[in-house]
Design an enzyme around this catalytic site. Structure first.
Site, short mmCIF file in Angstrom:
data_model
loop_
_atom_site.label_atom_id
_atom_site.label_comp_id
_atom_site.label_asym_id
_atom_site.label_seq_id
_atom_site.Cartn_x
_atom_site.Cartn_y
_atom_site.Cartn_z
N TYR A 209 0.81 -1.22 0.00
CA TYR A 209 0.00 0.00 0.00
C TYR A 209 0.84 1.27 0.00
O TYR A 209 0.41 2.31 -0.48
CB TYR A 209 -0.89 0.04 1.25
CG TYR A 209 -2.05 -0.91 1.26
CD1 TYR A 209 -3.11 -0.77 0.37
CD2 TYR A 209 -2.12 -1.93 2.20
CE1 TYR A 209 -4.20 -1.63 0.41
CE2 TYR A 209 -3.21 -2.80 2.24
CZ TYR A 209 -4.25 -2.64 1.35
OH TYR A 209 -5.32 -3.49 1.39
N SER B 121 -2.58 -7.20 -6.73
CA SER B 121 -2.74 -5.97 -5.96
C SER B 121 -3.14 -6.32 -4.53
O SER B 121 -3.77 -7.35 -4.29
CB SER B 121 -3.80 -5.07 -6.58
OG SER B 121 -5.10 -5.46 -6.19
N ASP B 122 -2.75 -5.47 -3.59
CA ASP B 122 -3.36 -5.60 -2.27
C ASP B 122 -4.80 -5.13 -2.41
O ASP B 122 -5.16 -4.41 -3.35
CB ASP B 122 -2.60 -4.78 -1.24
CG ASP B 122 -2.72 -5.37 0.16
OD1 ASP B 122 -3.70 -6.11 0.41
OD2 ASP B 122 -1.85 -5.11 1.01
N TYR B 123 -5.63 -5.55 -1.47
CA TYR B 123 -7.07 -5.26 -1.58
C TYR B 123 -7.32 -3.75 -1.69
O TYR B 123 -6.95 -2.98 -0.81
CB TYR B 123 -7.80 -5.81 -0.36
CG TYR B 123 -8.11 -7.30 -0.42
CD1 TYR B 123 -7.38 -8.17 -1.21
CD2 TYR B 123 -9.15 -7.83 0.34
CE1 TYR B 123 -7.68 -9.52 -1.25
CE2 TYR B 123 -9.46 -9.18 0.31
CZ TYR B 123 -8.72 -10.02 -0.49
OH TYR B 123 -9.02 -11.37 -0.53
N ALA C 174 -6.00 -1.49 -3.36
CA ALA C 174 -4.85 -0.60 -3.43
C ALA C 174 -4.77 0.16 -4.75
O ALA C 174 -4.21 1.28 -4.79
CB ALA C 174 -3.56 -1.39 -3.22
#
Length: 775
Positions: A273, A304-306, A308
Site C-alpha cells: 500500500y 494488488s493488495d485489496y 490498493a
C-alpha cells in the site's frame, strides 16, 4: 451390373486446440490460448470476485447458485480469480468448501467460451483462515522459534488443508521486516531482522509450494508480501510512506523478497500500500519492473493488495495517494507498472477494455500480464484435473496430526524473559491452589487473519487439564483490555475504569486463596491489528499495557505470593511496570489453537522454553526505533533514560544454563571471494535437557559507507542433555560480508570484520573474533 453401395465415411474429428492438450508444455499452451482470446476475455482474467460472490455466484447460504452465475457471466468471458470461497455464506467447513469450489469451477469450465478455469485464493497467514482450519502460532511467534524446518512443516500442512478444499493461491507469507512496533501488523511478520525473516520466509514458501509440482493437489502458490517497505511506516501508521534510502531499501526490505525468490521460487508477489520516494508501489515501474522483474528475474505474477489500485487516487473511507485523478487513471498506472490482477473485486480494472480501445493502453500490455497467470493455471492442472475430493478434505482438515504439530510450534514459540530465583517451572506436588488471573486467561487468543479451528484451548482450560485433581484452580478476569476485543469488531471500546476496579477487587479476593498466581495479560486482537480504514484502527502511539492491567499487576504483587506472567500480544510492549513487580515473565505472542496446552506444558516444566525474541522490546514509544542493527551514531544516549532496549533481539532464557566457549575461525584470513567458518563449543551446564540458539553476528569495522553495529548472518538451534557438549559450526560466506558500497555496488570490501557469536544480540552475550579479508 451391380453397383457398389455407397459407404458413409465418418467425418474426421478435428484435433483439439493446443491449449487443451495436456501433453504440451504450459508455455506452448499459453501462447495458443492467448491467440484465441478476445480483448474482453483477457481483461476478465485480470479480475477477481470476493465480496461480490453473494451477488454473483452463491445464494444466501453460501451454496453455488447456477441461475445467478449464468445471469452474471452470460457474456461467457470467464473470470480470473474467486477470493476466499471459505467465507461464503458466513463460512464453509472443509467438505462444504470443497463442494463449492468444485461447483464454481465446473461452471466456468463449461460456461466460458474457451473453458478457462478460475483460481481460488485464500488467507493462510498462520494456517488456513477458514472454519475448521488448523490454527498455528502467529508469524511473530514463529519468528521466536528460530526454526525454519518447523515453519516449513507448518505451511506444508497449511497448503494441504487449503488445497484439499479447492484453494490454489495463498496470500502469504508476509516477509516484511518489522522495524516499527507502533505498527499494528507486527504480528504478521517474522520480526525485525532481514536475515531471520528471509530464512523463515524461504521455509514458508517451500512449505506452500513444495517442488512446485502442483498437480499433486497438496500444494498451493505462495505470495510474498508486501512489496516493499511496508514494515517501517512513517509514525507507525499502516500504509504510511516508507521513508528509507535506496541502500536501506535494498539491504533490509528487498533482501527478504530476493532470497525467497532465489531460493524457494515464490510464484506470486503482492504489491504494498505504501509509497517509496513519492511513488506508490502499485504505480512504481522502477520497483515492479526494473527491480523485481529484471534484477530479481521474477517470472510469476503480481497481485494488488485489496483496493490498493483504487487508493492510487482517493478512497474516502481510508486514504489516497492522489497520483491518479480517477479509477481509469489508476487502472492505467497499475497496468503500466505491471500489476497482473486487481484484488479483491472488480473495480479499476473494469476500465481495461475501454482504455485499450481508446489507445490509452495496448492489448499487448494485457497479453504480457495475463500470460503468467494462465501459465500457472496450466501448471496446477486446472485445465485438466481441477476438482477436489470433499471426503478427503473432511478427513484431513484439522486432523490430530496437524493439532500435534500446532502444539509443538506453540511450545517452541514461548520465550522466557525473566525467571528470578528460578520460580519457574512450578512443582505441582508442592502447590494446592493456583489462581489464574487476567483478561487473557480465558479467551480466544489467535490474533488477526484467523479462522475458527475445530478446537482451541484457553490458558485457564490448559492449566485445568494439566492439573486435574492434583490442585485447585481458581479464576478471575481481573480487568478488561477492551470491551469485546474481537479482531473483526471495527469500534474499539475502552474498558470501564469503575468496572475494572471492581474486577481487580474480586481478583484480590480470589488470589488470596492461592499458593501461586498465574497472570495472563498483554494486548488483544483489537489493540494490535491491521488498520484497514478509518473505522478499523490498530496502530498505537504508546506501547504500555492498556487499561488497568498495571494496577492489576500491582494489586497481585502486594499479596506477596509468587507471580508468573504470560504476555499475549501482537507487538512488543514496554512492560517496565511488570518487570518491576513480577519475578517470572513469558512472551507468548499468539500461540494458536493449542495455547492453553502449550502454556501448561511450559509452566509445569514438561517443556523447557527455547524461544528467542524476533524483535527488540522498547522501554517506551519514545525510544523508537529500537531495532538492534542500528548505525554507529544512532544510539548515543538520552537525558534521564537508558538507551538500551528492555529486552534485546535474540534474547530468551531457559530452565537450564549453557556455557559457550572456545570460539574460533577455521580461517582467520580470507580473500574477498573466500569463505570460512566460525566454531564454538556449547555445554548444557544445568540439570535439565534444553535447547539453545547460537547466533552469528558480523560487523564491517571500517567501510566506504556506514554499516550497522552488528547484523545477524547465521543461527543454529541445538538441543543438549545435562552435561552434554557439542560444537556448533556456522558458515561465513561472501554474501554474509557483502553490502552496497559508496557506488551502490554489492560487494565485499577488504578489511577487518568483527565476528560475534553467542545466544542473543546483546554485547554481553557475545564472544568476539576478528576476521581479516584481503583483496
Amino acid at each position: 451390373m451391380k453397383t457398389k453401395a455407397a459407404v458413409a465415411t465418418p467425418a474426421r474429428k478435428s484435433a483439439p486446440p493446443a491449449y487443451k492438450n495436456p501433453s504440451l508444455p504450459s508455455a506452448r499452451r499459453v501462447r495458443d490460448l492467448l491467440s484465441r482470446m478476445t480483448l474482453e476475455e483477457k481483461a476478465a482474467q485480470m479480475l477477481c470476485v470476493w465480496q461480490e460472490k453473494a451477488q454473483k455466484l452463491v445464494d444466501e447460504k453460501g451454496d453455488f447458485d447456477l441461475a445467478k452465475a449464468k445471469k452474471t457471466f452470460r457474456d461467457r468471458r470467464g473470470l480470473g480469480q474467486v477470493g476466499r470461497p471459505s467465507d461464503a455464506g458466513g463460512g464453509k467447513k472443509a467438505r462444504a468448501m470443497a463442494e463449492l469450489t468444485n461447483a464454481i469451477q465446473k461452471f466456468f469450465l463449461e460456461n466460458s467460451r474457451l473453458g478457462i478455469p478460475v483460481m481460488f485464493h485464500e488467507e493462510c497467514l498462520h494456517g488456513h483462515a477458514a472454519p475448521d482450519g488448523t490454527s498455528f502460532p502467529q508469524p511473530i511467534a514463529l519468528g521466536a522459534t528460530f526454526n525454519p524446518d518447523l515453519v516449513e512443516c507448518l505451511f506444508t500442512m497449511t497448503a494441504l488443508e487449503a488445497r484439499l478444499r479447492g484453494a490454489h493461491h495463498a496470500l502469504t507469507p508476509v516477509v516484511d521486516v518489522a522495524r516499527e512496533p507502533r505498527w499494528g501488523r507486527v504480528e504478521e511478520t517474522y520480526g525485525e531482522d532481514p536475515y531471520l525473516v528471509s530464512r523463515l520466509g524461504v521455509a514458508a514458501v517451500r512449505g506452500f509450494q513444495g517442488d512446485r509440482n502442483f498437480r499433486d493437489k497438496r500444494h498451493i502458490l505462495a505470495t510474498l508480501k508486501h512489496f516493499v517497505g511496508h514494515g517501517q511506516p512513517e509514525s507507525g501508521m499502516n500504509c504510511a510512506p516508507a521513508n528509507v534510502s535506496e541502500r536501506v531499501l535494498r539491504e533490509t526490505f528487498l533482501y527478504t523478497f530476493k532470497e525467497a525468490l532465489r531460493e524457494a521460487g515464490a510464484v506470486t508477489i503482492m504489491a504494498s500500500y505504501n509509497e517509496i520516494d513519492g511513488v506508490p508501489s502499485h504505480a512504481n515501474k522502477w520497483l515492479l519492473r526494473d527491480v523485481l522483474r529484471k534484477e530479481m528475474a521474477f517470472k510469476g505474477f503480481i497481485v494488488s493488495d485489496y483496493y490498493a489500485i483504487w487508493e492510487l487516487g482517493y478512497r474516502p473511507d481510508t486514504h489516497g495517494h492522489f497520483v491518479a485523478k480517477d479509477k481509469k487513471e489508476s487502472c492505467k498506472l497499475a497496468v503500466e507498472a505491471g500489476v497482473n490482477i486487481e484484488l479483491p473485486d472488480p473495480d479499476c480494472y473494469l476500465s481495461l477494455v475501454e482504455l485499450v480501445k481508446k489507445g490509452v493502453l495496448k492489448e499487448s500490455q494485457l497479453d504480457e500480464l495475463v500470460a503468467p497467470m494462465l501459465f500457472w493455471k496450466f501448471e496446477m492442472g486446472l485445465f485438466d484435473d481441477p476438482y477436489v475430493d470433499p471426503e478427503e478434505a473432511d478427513r484431513v482438515v484439522g486432523c490430530e496430526e496437524h493439532c500435534d504439530l500446532a502444539l509443538v510450534a506453540a511450545q517452541e514459540s514461548i520465550t522466557l524473559l525473566k525467571n528470578d530465583n528460578n520460580v519457574a517451572p512450578l512443582d505441582l506436588s508442592k502447590i494446592k491452589t493456583i489462581a489464574v488471573i487476567g483478561p487473557n486467561a480465558n479467551r480466544t487468543l489467535l490474533g488477526g487473519y484467523s479462522g475458527v479451528p475445530k478446537h482451541e484451548v484457553t490458558v485457564l482450560e490448559g492449566i485445568k487439564a494439566k492439573v486435574g485433581k492434583q490442585a485447585k484452580v481458581l479464576y478471575s478476569e481481573g480487568c478488561k483490555i477492551t470491551i469485546g476485543g474481537s479482531w473483526n469488531e471495527d469500534k474499539v471500546v475502552p474498558s470501564d475504569p469503575e468496572e475494572d476496579r471492581k474486577q481487580i477487587a474480586e481478583a484480590i479476593r480470589v488470589a488470596k486463596q492461592a499458593d501461586v498466581i498465574v497472570l495472563a495479560i498483554g494486548g488483544n486482537e483489537q489493540t494490535s491489528r491491521e488498520a484497514w480504514n478509518l473505522q478499523h484502527m490498530g496502530d498505537r502511539t504508546g506501547l504500555d499495557l492498556i487499561g488497568r492491567q498495571d494496577a492489576l499487576v500491582e494489586a497481585m504483587a502486594k499479596l506477596g505470593k509468587p507471580i508468573i506472567a504470560f504476555l499475549f500480544n501482537g507487538r512488543p510492549l514496554s512492560i517496565n511496570h511488570l518487570i518491576a513487580h513480577v519475578p517470572v515473565i513469558y512472551e507468548c505472542w499468539y500461540l494458536g489453537q493449542e495455547t492453553g496446552h502449550a502454556v501448561a506444558s511450559v509452566l509445569f516444566g514438561d517443556f523447557n522454553p527455547s524461544g528467542k525474541l524476533p524483535i527488540s522490546f522498547p522501554r517506551s514509544a519514545g525510544h523508537l526505533p529500537v531495532f538492534y542493527n542500528y548505525k554507529p551514531s544512532a544510539r548515543r544516549g538520552y537525558l534521564f533514560d537508558d538507551v538500551s532496549p528492555l529486552f534485546a533481539f535474540g534474547f530468551g532464557l531457559s530452565y537450564t544454563t549453557f556455557e559457550i566457549k572456545n570460539p574460533r575461525l577455521t580461517k582467520k584470513k580470507i580473500a574477498t571471494k573466500g569463505s570460512t567458518q566460525v566454531q564454538v563449543d556449547v555445554t548444557n551446564t544445568g540439570k535439565r535437557e534444553g535447547t539453545e540458539v547460537l547466533q552469528l553476528y558480523i560487523r564491517d569495522l571500517v567501510s566506504s559507507v556506514t554499516r550497522p553495529i552488528k547484523e545477524l548472518k547465521g543461527f543454529k538451534k541445538v538441543r543438549l542433555q545435562p552435561g552434554e557438549t557439542t560444537t556448533v559450526t556456522l558458515d561465513i560466506t561472501p554474501d554474509a560480508l557483502s553490502f552496497y558500497d559508496v557506488n551502490m555496488k554489492y560487494t565485499v570490501e577488504p578489511g577487518d570484520f568483527a565476528i560475534m557469536i553467542g545466544n542473543s544480540s546483546r554485547d554481553a552475550d557475545l564472544h568476539k573474533l576478528t576476521l581479516q579479508v584481503t583483496q
